[in-house]
Every structure is written in C-alpha cells, then in structure tokens.
Motif scaffolding. Structure first.
Motif, PDB file in Angstrom:
ATOM      1  N   UNK A 100       0.827  -1.210   0.000  1.00  0.00           N
ATOM      2  CA  UNK A 100       0.000   0.000   0.000  1.00  0.00           C
ATOM      3  C   UNK A 100       0.866   1.267   0.000  1.00  0.00           C
ATOM      4  N   UNK A 101       1.967   1.239   0.744  1.00  0.00           N
ATOM      5  CA  UNK A 101       2.875   2.391   0.736  1.00  0.00           C
ATOM      6  C   UNK A 101       3.430   2.617  -0.666  1.00  0.00           C
ATOM      7  N   UNK A 102       3.799   1.531  -1.341  1.00  0.00           N
ATOM      8  CA  UNK A 102       4.321   1.648  -2.700  1.00  0.00           C
ATOM      9  C   UNK A 102       3.251   2.168  -3.656  1.00  0.00           C
ATOM     10  N   UNK A 103       2.010   1.717  -3.472  1.00  0.00           N
ATOM     11  CA  UNK A 103       0.926   2.186  -4.342  1.00  0.00           C
ATOM     12  C   UNK A 103       0.699   3.689  -4.180  1.00  0.00           C
ATOM     13  N   UNK A 104       0.739   4.162  -2.934  1.00  0.00           N
ATOM     14  CA  UNK A 104       0.577   5.599  -2.708  1.00  0.00           C
ATOM     15  C   UNK A 104       1.769   6.376  -3.256  1.00  0.00           C
ATOM     16  N   UNK A 105       2.974   5.838  -3.083  1.00  0.00           N
ATOM     17  CA  UNK A 105       4.162   6.501  -3.644  1.00  0.00           C
ATOM     18  C   UNK A 105       4.035   6.664  -5.154  1.00  0.00           C
ATOM     19  N   UNK A 106       3.499   5.644  -5.803  1.00  0.00           N
ATOM     20  CA  UNK A 106       3.384   5.683  -7.262  1.00  0.00           C
ATOM     21  C   UNK A 106       2.415   6.758  -7.743  1.00  0.00           C
ATOM     22  N   UNK A 107       1.531   7.209  -6.861  1.00  0.00           N
ATOM     23  CA  UNK A 107       0.545   8.219  -7.244  1.00  0.00           C
ATOM     24  C   UNK A 107       1.024   9.645  -7.013  1.00  0.00           C
ATOM     25  N   UNK A 108       2.193   9.812  -6.390  1.00  0.00           N
ATOM     26  CA  UNK A 108       2.673  11.163  -6.100  1.00  0.00           C
ATOM     27  C   UNK A 108       2.808  11.982  -7.378  1.00  0.00           C
ATOM     28  N   UNK A 109       2.272  13.207  -7.393  1.00  0.00           N
ATOM     29  CA  UNK A 109       2.390  14.036  -8.597  1.00  0.00           C
ATOM     30  C   UNK A 109       3.827  14.503  -8.791  1.00  0.00           C
ATOM     31  N   UNK A 110       4.258  14.574 -10.045  1.00  0.00           N
ATOM     32  CA  UNK A 110       5.592  15.078 -10.358  1.00  0.00           C
ATOM     33  C   UNK A 110       5.662  16.566 -10.077  1.00  0.00           C
ATOM     34  N   UNK A 111       6.830  17.020  -9.627  1.00  0.00           N
ATOM     35  CA  UNK A 111       6.999  18.437  -9.291  1.00  0.00           C
ATOM     36  C   UNK A 111       6.762  19.337 -10.484  1.00  0.00           C
ATOM     37  N   UNK A 112       7.125  18.888 -11.675  1.00  0.00           N
ATOM     38  CA  UNK A 112       6.982  19.750 -12.844  1.00  0.00           C
ATOM     39  C   UNK A 112       5.698  19.555 -13.610  1.00  0.00           C
ATOM     40  N   UNK A 113       4.808  18.721 -13.091  1.00  0.00           N
ATOM     41  CA  UNK A 113       3.569  18.415 -13.813  1.00  0.00           C
ATOM     42  C   UNK A 113       2.587  19.570 -13.677  1.00  0.00           C
ATOM     43  N   UNK A 114       2.177  20.149 -14.798  1.00  0.00           N
ATOM     44  CA  UNK A 114       1.309  21.335 -14.741  1.00  0.00           C
ATOM     45  C   UNK A 114       0.004  21.158 -15.490  1.00  0.00           C
ATOM     46  N   UNK A 115      -0.283  19.960 -15.928  1.00  0.00           N
ATOM     47  CA  UNK A 115      -1.530  19.739 -16.667  1.00  0.00           C
ATOM     48  C   UNK A 115      -2.367  18.700 -15.944  1.00  0.00           C
ATOM     49  N   UNK A 116      -3.649  18.722 -16.232  1.00  0.00           N
ATOM     50  CA  UNK A 116      -4.536  17.736 -15.655  1.00  0.00           C
ATOM     51  C   UNK A 116      -5.165  18.214 -14.367  1.00  0.00           C
ATOM     52  N   UNK A 117      -5.378  17.279 -13.448  1.00  0.00           N
ATOM     53  CA  UNK A 117      -6.074  17.588 -12.201  1.00  0.00           C
ATOM     54  C   UNK A 117      -5.285  17.038 -11.024  1.00  0.00           C
ATOM     55  N   UNK A 118      -5.746  17.359  -9.846  1.00  0.00           N
ATOM     56  CA  UNK A 118      -5.116  16.835  -8.640  1.00  0.00           C
ATOM     57  C   UNK A 118      -5.301  15.324  -8.572  1.00  0.00           C
ATOM     58  N   UNK A 119      -4.361  14.658  -7.943  1.00  0.00           N
ATOM     59  CA  UNK A 119      -4.444  13.211  -7.739  1.00  0.00           C
ATOM     60  C   UNK A 119      -5.318  12.940  -6.518  1.00  0.00           C
ATOM     61  N   UNK A 120      -6.226  11.961  -6.643  1.00  0.00           N
ATOM     62  CA  UNK A 120      -7.074  11.561  -5.525  1.00  0.00           C
ATOM     63  C   UNK A 120      -6.921  10.062  -5.316  1.00  0.00           C
ATOM     64  N   UNK A 121      -6.622   9.671  -4.083  1.00  0.00           N
ATOM     65  CA  UNK A 121      -6.516   8.258  -3.736  1.00  0.00           C
ATOM     66  C   UNK A 121      -7.523   7.942  -2.648  1.00  0.00           C
ATOM     67  N   UNK A 122      -8.123   6.766  -2.725  1.00  0.00           N
ATOM     68  CA  UNK A 122      -9.071   6.304  -1.711  1.00  0.00           C
ATOM     69  C   UNK A 122      -8.523   5.029  -1.087  1.00  0.00           C
ATOM     70  N   UNK A 123      -8.263   5.081   0.218  1.00  0.00           N
ATOM     71  CA  UNK A 123      -7.820   3.899   0.959  1.00  0.00           C
ATOM     72  C   UNK A 123      -9.033   3.365   1.706  1.00  0.00           C
ATOM     73  N   UNK A 124      -9.518   2.212   1.285  1.00  0.00           N
ATOM     74  CA  UNK A 124     -10.754   1.659   1.846  1.00  0.00           C
ATOM     75  C   UNK A 124     -10.450   0.364   2.584  1.00  0.00           C
ATOM     76  N   UNK A 125     -11.167   0.151   3.688  1.00  0.00           N
ATOM     77  CA  UNK A 125     -10.965  -1.073   4.446  1.00  0.00           C
ATOM     78  C   UNK A 125     -11.841  -1.106   5.683  1.00  0.00           C
ATOM     79  N   UNK A 126     -11.754  -2.209   6.411  1.00  0.00           N
ATOM     80  CA  UNK A 126     -12.587  -2.446   7.579  1.00  0.00           C
ATOM     81  C   UNK A 126     -12.221  -1.483   8.706  1.00  0.00           C
ATOM     82  N   UNK A 127     -13.197  -1.189   9.574  1.00  0.00           N
ATOM     83  CA  UNK A 127     -12.915  -0.384  10.752  1.00  0.00           C
ATOM     84  C   UNK A 127     -11.901  -1.063  11.654  1.00  0.00           C
TER      85      UNK A 127
END
Length: 721
Positions: free
Chosen positions: A57-84
């Motif tokens: 899961x840590x690696x999956x979130x790392x892979x979603x980090x936006x690049x510093x120079x990325x200026x197009x598109x939209x913000x990245x949104x991640x949903x971490x879902x699981x049991x209480x």
C-alpha cells in the motif's frame, strides 16, 4: 437640508456595511487579533514508531505522487478503503509524514467523523477550517458550500498541498474538499469503497485488507518484546491468530500483554479464549470471525482494568463526541479530575484511548462503540442516563461561564445557570474563555443534539444560548449555529420559557439576515411578533421591531426600517428599557443620514448618547458620538464632526476597544479632515483605519487603501482641491 462635500464618503466609510449597531440584538462583535503571515500548515497527527508492514500500500501511494513539474490535468485523488480498525488512518498518516516535504505549501488533515459517536462533519465546517489554516481570515470565509469550495480551490491553485481526508462517510461529503489543480494530492480513508469518486474524479482505489500472519507477528514483537515472543513462539502465534489480522485488536492485545510482564503469553491466550467462550453471540462486534475477535480482545483487555479505569472507559462511551478533556471525563464519571487523569494516562498507554494534546484524548470509533456496549452491560439504564446528564450539564454550565466571560452581556431573558456536580472550570480572561469555546466547538454542538434527543430541554436551551460564539466565527459556522438555536427554540417552547425562545429567535434572525437569508429571517421575526402578542411582552416587541428594522435596512427600504425602529424606541421608552431605546435611536440616526435628514439624525444621536450614559454603556456612548459626527458632516460642520470623532477615538482607546467601530470612526474623521484641508492629518486617519480594518480582516481595508493612495497621489502632485 442637503449635505455638503464629502458626505457620501463619510457614510460609505462608516457603518454602511453594518446597519444594526453592536449589542442591539445580541449581535456578537469581537475584536480579532492582529494577523501575521501563517506558516505552511502541517496538520498531520503523530505517526507510530512501531508502524508495521503495509509495504504494497505504501508503494501504491508513492506511485501516485504528482511530479513536481507536472502542470496539466487535475489533482491526484486516492481512496484507501478497508474495515474499521484495519489501520487505514495509521497507514495514511505514516505515508504522509514520509512524503510531506514533497508538498511545501502545506499538509491539511481532518477526521471527517464518518463513523463514530457524533454526526459526520459538514463539508462547510471542514472548508472553514482549511481556509483558516491557509491564511483566510474567518471574517472573509464566504457563506455557502459552493462559494467556500471555490475559494478553497483558488487558494490551493498553483500550490503543492497534500490533503488527508480521514474517516469519510460518503463521496458527497468528500467532493467539495478536493483540490482541483495539478501538484496537489488528496488521500481519503473510508470503510466504504467510495466508487462515486472513482467515477467522478478518477480516484485511485488502494485496498487495505487485514494484517498477514507475518505482519501481526511483527507488530506483536515490537510491542511485547522479542524476548517474550522468542520464549513462547507457539503462544505468540496463537495470540496473533486470535486477533484475526485486525491491527487494532493486535495492538490492544499486545499492549495489554506488555503491561503484564508477569503473565506468560500462554496465560494471555487462555484468558482471551475464556472470554471468547463466555461472550454472547449478540452485542458489540457484529457477526463473523473478525467481529468476534475484536470483542474477545476488547473484553479481555477490559476485564484486566481496575474498577476506576473501567468506569472511566464506560463513561467515555456515553460522551457525545470522539475527543474530550480530563474535566469532561471527570464529569462523566463523577470522579476527581486528578484520579481521572491518572486513569486516562493508563488507558492511553494501553491504546484504549489516544493522546490528542495536553490533558486531551481521542477514542477510536470502534473502541467508543465498545465502551458504549460495556456501559449498557455493566451499568443500569438509570446510571447511564445519570452519566449522560452529568456530562451535558457540565458542558452547559462551563459554556455559560465562558460565554459570560468572553462575550457582551445578553439583554432580556437568559437561561438560569445550570447546576452541575462536577468541578467548575475557571476562566481568568476573555482569551481563555474563547479558546475553550473554540476548542470544544464540535462537542458543544454535539451536546445540543444529544440533549435534544434525550428530551433534556433545560440543558438544550442553555447549551443553545451559549453557542452564540459561533456567530463570531464567520458565515461558515452559520449552519451549526442555526441548528443549535432551532433545537434551543423548540426546547424553550416546550418549557414555556417565552423569554429564552425570543432570545434565540432574535439571534437566529440576526444570523439569517447577515447571511442574506432575509425571507427566513423575517419568518423568525414573525414568530417573535406572535409571541409578543400572546404575552403582551414589551421585550418581545422591542426585539421584533428592531429585528424587522434591520431586515428592511438590508433590503434598502429605509423608510419602512425607520418605522420599525420608531416602534422599538417607543415601546422601550414606555417600558423603561433604556439601553434598548438607545440602540434603536442610534439606528434611527444612521437611517436618517441615509435619507439626507441630518437635523433629525443629530437629534436621534444626541438622545441616544444620553441614554447610553444612563445605561452605563461607554462603548455605545462613543458610537453615539460618531452618529453625531455623521449628522454634522451632512450639515457641513466638518470641524465639529472631526472633534466628535477624536472624542470617540479617545473613548475607545481608554476602554481598550479595538473593534470595527474604531475603524468606523477614523474613516469619517479622514473625510472631515480632507474637507477642512488638513490633508496630512487625513492621511494619518486613513492609515489608522486601515490598520484596524486589516487586523479585523475587514474587506473594506482594500477600499480604504485605494482612497489613501488617491489622496497621497494628489498631495504629491499638488492637485488636491
């Protein structure tokens, strides 16, 4: 009589944006502290030193980090879902601490309370908090969800901000809180899958299952110690297995085992199995293996608690919100605060509660549900009701004391002081009282709801009145305040307390008027008029007439507004309500200036000043001097107007008052000085006004700066008339 040069500037720069004078209908006006530039917000709670596993899961979130120079598109949104209890918050907080340097403009965090004892947080409340953290003064936070969401997206546009939205209930709660531009990232945790976000904003879902056997074993080692685990490997494996991979259960079991070094791990396993065998199939935890594991582990840990600690834990299950202080816990239990503090520190060491600040704690919603379950098992219904009453009464009484310390005195009927058995909180000054009110804001609103649901009308009424501090927090808190006052109105009506019912309707109308909901405000005033007719109550009539006058002023219907304030003034005079009469007269003076009737304005202002003196209202008396100055400006007597403004300024400063009325005195002073040809003094008056307006985050500061720039330019060019 017509006015002379400069009158329009004097009026627009004085009180035109604030028709009803402070104190007229319980209107809360507080000076704000001077605002320094804020550092980038870093709102993450502390991480865990013994964080375990979750590499995928840590690696999956790392892979979603936006690049510093990325200026197009939209913000990245991640949903971490699981049991209480599955470690969603722990994972995301740990990851966010690792990467927040990639977001130099800030890290925002909020527990949305989607699951837990209190109602889910409204997006408006969250946005107000975020905007404040980003440097937007509360007074400039707009009303309405769409306006707030738009301002939030504007504030983070072009920045790199990480937003962590923990414990979300559904997509509708989350969507307004998402940044909209590249460079930003939002991570949402929820027990629900939030498929709607995947569809609407292309959110990336990161699934979080239970611990693997290895991860459970590693966390057990980190908490209970390698020596004990190595000495009893079979018992350690069985203990980890009993928790069924639920991280919260593993942590609670391991922490309790670590706190009993004299026990063998095999003894711990035997105790849990005994609890598991004797536990009913119904109640806390729900059906299934995991639910049974949670209940068994919690039952075992609870059974080891001494009576006082067990009592505190059960009491916390009946607290209206997830966060609480030592004094509230003492009120719940009826125990001494020193003893309760010791109990809470032990519970924190056992991870049954978590520290949230000095003498403040949080409770996981699963643990809160378990504590509620234990209260139902171990305490009688009467005992539970008594516990709820004690804590709500404590909140009500403490809020009343904070209200009286921090805010202007209420006029008219007020609820009697609540008699609570718990030790009182003493507030040494206004700042301490306001800090408590703001810190307990969520609990106070939750307490109003809880009291209303329990039919505790006296407490509901008292709590609702003491929630008026919410009106000083900007329009963003209007919805919470209106909810509290509506519940208070219903309780006051049920008790037949017409005076408090009118008081709350009056405050409600003021908030509605200020947020532009004039039709609803007028409906509240109509209810006051009906009560006034039923009871033939002059206080009611004064409140209703003044409230309707303010609405008419907001609508620009000044002649109708004048009729309303004239009725208010007449009834107040007949009934000996001196201060109420003075307020009505000052508003009549302001209206007369708007209508160009300056002689009448002066007459009203002079009478109002005398009544302020009789009522021993020095701040109102200084305001009456400004009303007189505006009238003299209209009559062309700028020398007299300037003298009155200076006299008012001296009065405000002697009283230590730095509120908006001080700025509304410097502005007309600048106008009169300009008309008198004393341009350097006019420049200085404008600078003083700008200082006050800026400190108060008043949007008129920009207009005053433009006026100052124009005046300085014409002085430099030698082209001033």
């Amino acid at each position: 009589m017509t006015g002379s040069q400069g009158v329009g500037n004097a009026i627009s720069g004085s009180v035109a944006g604030s028709v009803v004078q402070a104190g007229s209908i319980q209107h809360v006006v507080l000076p704000s502290p001077r605002r320094e530039p804020l550092p980038a917000p870093r709102q993450l709670p502390a991480g865990l030193r013994d964080f375990t596993g979750r590499d995928d899961q840590l690696a999956a979130l790392d892979a979603l980090l936006p690049d510093a120079g990325h200026s197009a598109g939209a913000a990245v949104v991640a949903v971490v879902a699981g049991i209480g209890g599955g470690g969603k918050t722990t994972l995301v907080v740990q990851w966010a601490h690792r990467v927040q340097e990639r977001f130099p403009d800030g890290t925002l965090f909020v527990n949305l309370r989607g699951y837990g004892p209190s109602a889910p947080l409204a997006p408006e409340v969250v946005l107000a908090s975020f905007l404040s953290a980003l440097g937007v003064p509360e007074e400039q936070i707009p009303a309405g969800l769409n306006a707030q969401a738009g301002l939030f997206r504007s504030m983070v546009a072009g920045r790199r901000v990480l937003v962590v939205l923990d414990n979300a209930s559904d997509a509708e709660q989350v969507e307004p809180l998402l940044p909209g531009t590249p460079g930003c990232m939002a991570v949402v945790t929820s027990r629900a899958g939030l498929t709607e976000l995947v569809v609407s904003v292309a959110a990336h879902r990161v699934g979080l299952g239970l611990f693997t056997e290895t991860e459970s074993h590693v966390l057990l080692r980190k908490i209970a110690g390698n020596r004990r685990v190595d000495a009893e490997p079979a018992a350690a494996a069985e203990l980890a297995g009993l928790c069924c991979g639920l991280p919260l259960a593993v942590r609670v079991a391991a922490t309790r085992a670590a706190a009993r070094p004299q026990y063998a791990l095999a003894d711990v396993v035997a105790d849990i199995r005994d609890n598991q065998a004797s536990a009913s199939g119904n109640g806390f935890g729900g059906a299934g293996v995991v639910g049974g594991a949670v209940r068994s582990v919690f039952d075992w840990s609870y059974a080891q608690l001494p009576p006082a600690q067990a009592r505190v834990l059960r009491g916390l299950g009946l607290h209206p919100g997830p966060e609480f202080g030592v004094d509230a816990a003492a009120a719940l239990t009826g125990l001494d605060p020193v003893e309760v503090y010791r109990c809470l520190e032990v519970l924190a060491e056992l991870h049954l509660v978590e520290p949230a600040g000095r003498k403040r704690y949080l409770m996981h919603d699963l643990m809160h549900a378990y504590a509620t379950y234990r209260a139902g098992l171990d305490d009688t219904s009467d005992e539970c009701q008594e516990t709820v009453w004690r804590v709500l009464a404590w909140y009500a009484r403490t809020a009343q004391q904070a209200d009286r310390t921090a805010l202007p005195a209420l006029s008219g009927a007020v609820p009697d002081e609540v008699d609570a058995g718990a030790p009182a909180v003493v507030f040494t000054d206004r700042a301490a009282a306001m800090a408590w009110l703001h810190r307990e804001r969520a609990n106070l609103v939750a307490a109003v709801r809880c009291a209303a649901a329990a039919g505790l009308d006296v407490l509901t009424m008292a709590l609702a009145v003491s929630c008026r501090f919410l009106t000083a927090g900007g329009d963003a808190w209007a919805a919470l305040h209106l909810e509290a006052t509506e519940l208070g109105v219903a309780s006051a009506a049920a008790l037949g307390n017409r005076g408090v019912e009118v008081l709350l309707l009056d405050v409600q109308a003021d908030v509605l008027c200020r947020t532009g909901r004039l039709t609803e405000a007028e409906a509240a005033i109509t209810r006051i008029l009906r009560l006034a007719d039923e009871a033939d109550d002059p206080d009611c009539r004064v409140s209703a007439s003044s409230g309707l006058g303010r609405i008419r002023c907001e609508q620009g219907r000044f002649r109708e507004a004048r009729e309303c304030y004239q009725r208010s003034s007449a009834v107040a005079a007949e009934s000996g309500l001196t201060r109420s009469e003075a307020v009505a007269l000052c508003n009549l003076s302001w209206i007369s200036v708007q209508l160009g009737e300056f002689d009448r304005a002066l007459e009203y202002a002079e009478r109002g000043r005398e009544l302020r003196r009789q009522a021993r209202d020095p701040i109102g008396g200084a305001g009456a001097l400004v009303d007189m100055a505006l009238a003299w400006q209209g009559l062309g007597r700028h020398d007299t107007a300037a003298g009155l403004c200076r006299q008012a300024i001296d009065g405000y400063r002697t009283l230590g008052y730095t509120g908006v009325d001080l700025a509304d005195t410097f502005l007309p002073l600048a106008t009169s000085l300009e008309c008198l040809g004393d341009l350097p003094a006019a420049v200085q008056a404008l600078r003083e006004a700008i200082t006050v307006l800026t400190a108060l985050a008043d949007p008129r500061a920009a207009q005053a700066r433009r006026r100052l720039t124009d005046l300085e330019t014409c002085i430099a060019a030698g082209s001033c008339p």
